[in-house]
Design an enzyme around this catalytic site. Structure first.
Site, PDB file in Angstrom:
ATOM      1  N   GLN A  36     -14.031 -17.761 -14.195  1.00 26.77           N
ATOM      2  CA  GLN A  36     -13.336 -17.446 -12.946  1.00 26.77           C
ATOM      3  C   GLN A  36     -12.396 -18.591 -12.553  1.00 26.77           C
ATOM      4  OE1 GLN A  36     -13.585 -14.480 -11.095  1.00 26.77           O
ATOM      5  NE2 GLN A  36     -11.886 -15.379  -9.972  1.00 26.77           N
TER       6      GLN A  36
ATOM      7  N   LYS B 280     -17.513  -8.224  -9.517  1.00 24.70           N
ATOM      8  CA  LYS B 280     -17.424  -7.973 -10.958  1.00 24.70           C
ATOM      9  C   LYS B 280     -18.805  -7.633 -11.499  1.00 24.70           C
ATOM     10  CE  LYS B 280     -13.309 -10.764 -11.604  1.00 24.70           C
ATOM     11  NZ  LYS B 280     -12.710 -12.064 -11.867  1.00 24.70           N
TER      12      LYS B 280
ATOM     13  N   ASP C   5      -9.905 -11.511 -20.173  1.00 25.09           N
ATOM     14  CA  ASP C   5      -8.803 -11.700 -19.226  1.00 25.09           C
ATOM     15  C   ASP C   5      -7.441 -11.578 -19.913  1.00 25.09           C
ATOM     16  OD1 ASP C   5      -9.370 -11.971 -16.545  1.00 25.09           O
ATOM     17  OD2 ASP C   5      -9.958 -14.080 -16.698  1.00 25.09           O
TER      18      ASP C   5
END
Ligand code: NAP
Length: 281
Positions: A96, A52, A119
């Site tokens: 995460q 990422k 997200d």
């Protein structure tokens, strides 16, 4: 059969985003920023976060990774999120997953400002997506959606069957295809006749976690099949779709690896840029 090349599509999307970041920098004299919080030393999470960060740098985003040990207190993480919520240089925040057991995942998700929730997991974004309003959309289904649209730009009236009803994949995928005027059936582990449902589909999205569940005789000719699954087996990584069988029947199919996976990270960058743009209005 069209082999849907997710690597190529993701590279093209990153290129578009890179240009967009250059334009935004010229307009606002600043660039979107993505901050990732990584807790613990799980190898897959570390690899995801490294990828990422690498991709964010490639398109010119300001990226930062904040690392905590497994033993970090929940309070410390929540306070850091509050701090990032107030930081104007941070457009998007991602924690995460998975998290250590002593940290409440839902509390973490709900502490992130919906406007910085890259997200798309915050209940506000989930609600906005299902109401058809502007929202951050979870990255994997967004990537699937963009791949489907590359093969078939007009989805009006298509019959879509989603296999799996997770909050991460199946449910947001349903919303995205409904918005495109598909007739959507969402299936799960209690669905009575999954093969019969799939045989009706113009589009199948499989997000289950069972290696090669979707077989060749479940798919009619001209179906677009998107395989979200990533399953470790003795024969390496395979998807939720039996690639050898389905590739002989389908109109288009994503491979695993090299299909949906690369699009997920590219869509995270896209979401970060969208959050930045909305914050400038
Ligand atoms: P999940 O949360 O475990 O959900 C799985 C879904 O599949 C559930 O809704 C479950 O039904 C359903 N299911 C289980 N057995 C079934 C069966 N026999 N027939 C029909 N449906 C069945 O999984 P997820 O997080 O959505 O992930 C799914 C897969 O995608 C995994 O392989 C994961 O590794 C992969 N993944 C890939 C990416 C990527 O970037 N490519 C990203 C995320 C996840 P119930 O609700 O009834 O239990």
């Amino acid at each position: 059969m069209i082999l849907i090349d997710g690597k190529k599509a993701a590279a093209e999307l990153r290129q578009e985003l890179k240009h967009e970041v250059t334009d935004l920098k010229a307009k606002y004299n600043k660039v979107p920023g993505l901050t990732v919080i990584l807790i613990g030393d799980l190898t897959p999470s570390q690899i995801y976060v490294r990828n990422k960060e690498k991709s964010a740098n490639e398109v010119g985003l300001k990226s930062e990774v904040i690392k905590y040990p497994d033993s970090v207190e929940e309070k410390t993480v929540l306070e850091k999120i509050e701090e990032l919520n107030k930081d104007e240089t941070v457009s998007g925040i991602l924690v995460q997953l998975p998290l250590p057991k002593h940290i409440d995942k839902q509390k973490v998700i709900e502490t992130i400002l919906p406007s910085k929730d890259v997200d798309g997991f915050h209940p506000m974004n989930v609600g906005n997506l299902s109401s058809g309003y502007e929202s951050s959309v979870p990255c994997t289904p967004l990537g699937c959606y963009l791949l489907i649209k590359k093969v078939e730009p007009n989805l009006n009236g298509k019959k879509a069957v989603i296999v799996g009803r997770s909050n991460l994949n199946g449910k947001p995928m349903t919303q995205l295809l409904l918005k495109e005027n598909c007739t959507v059936t969402i299936t799960h582990s209690k669905t009575k006749d999954l093969k019969a449902e799939c045989l009706e589909a113009d589009i199948i999205v499989a997000a289950v976690g069972i290696p090669e569940l979707v077989k060749g005789d479940w798919v009619k000719k001209d179906t677009i099949v998107i395989d979200v699954g990533i399953n470790k087996t003795d024969n390496g990584i395979v998807g939720d779709v039996d690639f050898d069988e389905v590739s002989k029947k389908a109109k288009a199919l994503t491979p695993v690896p090299g299909g949906v996976g690369p699009m997920t990270i590219a869509c995270l960058l896209k979401n970060t840029i969208e959050c930045f743009k909305r914050s400038q209005i």
